[in-house]
Design an enzyme around this catalytic site. Structure first.
Site, short mmCIF file in Angstrom:
data_model
loop_
_atom_site.label_atom_id
_atom_site.label_comp_id
_atom_site.label_asym_id
_atom_site.label_seq_id
_atom_site.Cartn_x
_atom_site.Cartn_y
_atom_site.Cartn_z
N ARG A 15 0.98 -1.07 -0.07
CA ARG A 15 0.05 -0.02 0.08
C ARG A 15 1.01 1.14 -0.05
O ARG A 15 0.54 2.36 -0.66
CB ARG A 15 -0.95 -0.12 1.08
CG ARG A 15 -1.95 -1.18 0.92
CD ARG A 15 -3.05 -0.88 2.23
NE ARG A 15 -3.77 0.12 2.34
CZ ARG A 15 -4.76 0.48 3.20
NH1 ARG A 15 -4.75 -0.29 4.32
NH2 ARG A 15 -5.37 1.59 3.07
N ARG A 21 3.77 6.46 -5.76
CA ARG A 21 3.30 6.71 -7.02
C ARG A 21 2.63 8.06 -7.18
O ARG A 21 2.91 8.89 -8.10
CB ARG A 21 2.65 5.83 -7.70
CG ARG A 21 3.23 4.56 -7.89
CD ARG A 21 2.31 3.45 -8.47
NE ARG A 21 2.73 1.95 -8.50
CZ ARG A 21 3.39 1.55 -9.45
NH1 ARG A 21 4.02 2.10 -10.20
NH2 ARG A 21 3.94 0.25 -9.15
N SER A 33 14.01 -7.82 1.31
CA SER A 33 13.28 -8.68 2.05
C SER A 33 14.30 -9.77 2.81
O SER A 33 15.49 -9.96 2.44
CB SER A 33 12.44 -9.71 1.40
OG SER A 33 11.38 -10.70 1.95
N ARG A 34 14.08 -10.97 3.41
CA ARG A 34 14.72 -11.89 4.07
C ARG A 34 15.05 -12.82 2.98
O ARG A 34 16.06 -13.80 3.26
CB ARG A 34 14.06 -12.76 5.27
CG ARG A 34 13.90 -11.84 6.59
CD ARG A 34 13.64 -12.68 7.70
NE ARG A 34 13.33 -11.77 9.09
CZ ARG A 34 14.29 -11.47 9.73
NH1 ARG A 34 15.46 -11.74 9.65
NH2 ARG A 34 13.93 -10.70 10.84
N HIS A 76 10.98 -4.65 14.13
CA HIS A 76 11.29 -3.19 13.81
C HIS A 76 12.48 -2.68 14.33
O HIS A 76 13.32 -2.07 13.62
CB HIS A 76 10.31 -2.30 14.42
CG HIS A 76 9.02 -2.26 13.72
ND1 HIS A 76 7.92 -1.50 14.16
CD2 HIS A 76 8.56 -2.83 12.60
CE1 HIS A 76 6.71 -1.81 13.29
NE2 HIS A 76 7.14 -2.49 12.47
N LYS A 94 4.64 1.82 12.86
CA LYS A 94 4.18 1.90 14.23
C LYS A 94 3.65 0.63 14.80
O LYS A 94 3.40 -0.21 14.02
CB LYS A 94 3.12 3.01 14.58
CG LYS A 94 1.83 3.10 13.55
CD LYS A 94 0.85 1.89 14.02
CE LYS A 94 0.03 1.45 13.03
NZ LYS A 94 -0.19 0.26 13.42
N ASP A 175 -1.34 -2.91 18.09
CA ASP A 175 -1.50 -2.75 16.62
C ASP A 175 -2.72 -2.04 16.52
O ASP A 175 -2.78 -1.09 15.49
CB ASP A 175 -2.11 -4.38 16.24
CG ASP A 175 -1.98 -4.59 14.76
OD1 ASP A 175 -3.02 -4.04 13.91
OD2 ASP A 175 -0.77 -4.96 14.16
#
Length: 322
Positions: A15, A21, A33-34, A76, A94, A175
């Site tokens: 997102r 863009r 990424s991993r 994080h 966050k 969350d």
């Protein structure tokens, strides 16, 4: 031109990539990424030129100005430390980390290296939320006396889901509850009194949580979050001479309704172009262009104060992370 990298390849990363863009002067040039496969798939889906199979490789890319960290909460700290070690500016999702101690370490590391760091509390960069703050500061509803906000999701979430998995920093509070808590903090600052209760699930994380905050001014906040039922996700800010209502979702509302004492309600519209993530990216780019190492809209102090509140509430409700 601000050259962006994205660390992680999940839903929020996608997102954010779409919203980039919409920004003049923003260019998404790399993803990390991993695993190489995950990075390559994301790069193909979003038209990203370079894909890295490790966080360290992304952080070492000399052509990046800033990296957006979009991992689950529990990663994080490690991910952001990796980026800061590469002297990359960071926008980290966050909550900043799982606790105050690790968030403080990130802030201190960024300051020591002279590198920009900002928590991605996008609500604090939303133009309509900022307009509400301006109206309140100008006395539109008098002195704030109460804040009410809720954020509940219906679920159900399986035990391994990030919302429930204790190893991933699961639970409603970090969350979802961070939004009502951040709104109250934005409007009233650090409370002098904090009370909380929660029902814990079998994984040891909070399923349904209520919080009551108090300030010596007499102001109060009643906040709730949960993952056992879809709440209205609304907020209401009451003052001595009026009230401002924020409809669902209050952290990115399509409008606000201002009630002044003795007057007809006023609707304050919002521009909902994109997904809403572009506003935090705009703030990052503005700060980098100005040579700032922290944002005045999402300052380090606010991040740490909210993390301290989250720590205190978790202690009260009995949720801890390894």
């Amino acid at each position: 031109m601000t050259r962006w990298g994205i660390l992680a390849t999940g839903h929020i990363a996608g997102r954010f990539a779409e919203d980039l863009r919409l920004l003049p002067g923003a260019e998404l040039v790399a993803v990390g990424s991993r695993t190489p496969k995950s990075a390559e798939l994301f790069a193909a889906r979003h038209g990203v030129p370079r894909a890295y199979g490790s966080w360290a490789e992304l952080a070492a890319d000399p052509d990046l100005d800033v990296i957006y960290v979009a991992t689950p909460h529990a990663a994080h700290h490690e991910a952001t430390m990796t980026c800061l070690a590469g002297d990359k500016a960071v926008l980290v999702e966050k909550p900043c980390t799982l606790d105050l101690a690790t968030s403080t370490e990130l802030v201190e590391t960024a300051r020591a290296r002279g590198v920009f760091l900002m928590e991605a509390m996008w609500m604090r960069t939303n133009p309509l939320i900022l307009r509400v703050v301006e109206l309140i500061a100008a006395g539109a509803i008098g002195d704030v006396t109460s804040v009410r906000a809720d954020f509940g999701a219906a679920g159900p979430f399986p035990p391994e889901h990030r919302m429930r998995a204790r190893t991933l920093g699961g639970g409603a509070l970090l969350d979802l509850g961070v939004y009502p808590l951040s709104l109250a903090h934005l409007l009233l600052g650090v409370p002098q009194h904090v009370h909380a209760w929660a029902k814990l699930g079998p994984e040891g994380v909070d399923e349904n949580t209520g919080m009551v905050l108090g300030w010596d001014s007499g102001a109060v906040a009643t906040l709730s979050c949960g993952m056992v039922g879809a709440t209205g996700i609304t907020a209401s800010i009451t003052g001595t001479t009026g009230r401002i209502d924020l409809p669902e979702p209050f952290y990115r509302p399509g409008s606000a309704l201002l009630h002044r004492l003795g007057a007809e309600p006023e609707t304050i519209p919002a521009d909902l172009t994109g997904g809403g993530y572009q506003h935090e990216a705009v703030e990052v780019q503005r700060c980098l262009a100005a040579g700032l190492t922290e944002s005045p809209l999402v300052p380090h102090a606010a991040t740490l104060e909210v993390m301290a509140l989250l720590d205190g509430i978790r202690e009260r409700i009995g949720v801890s992370y390894a």
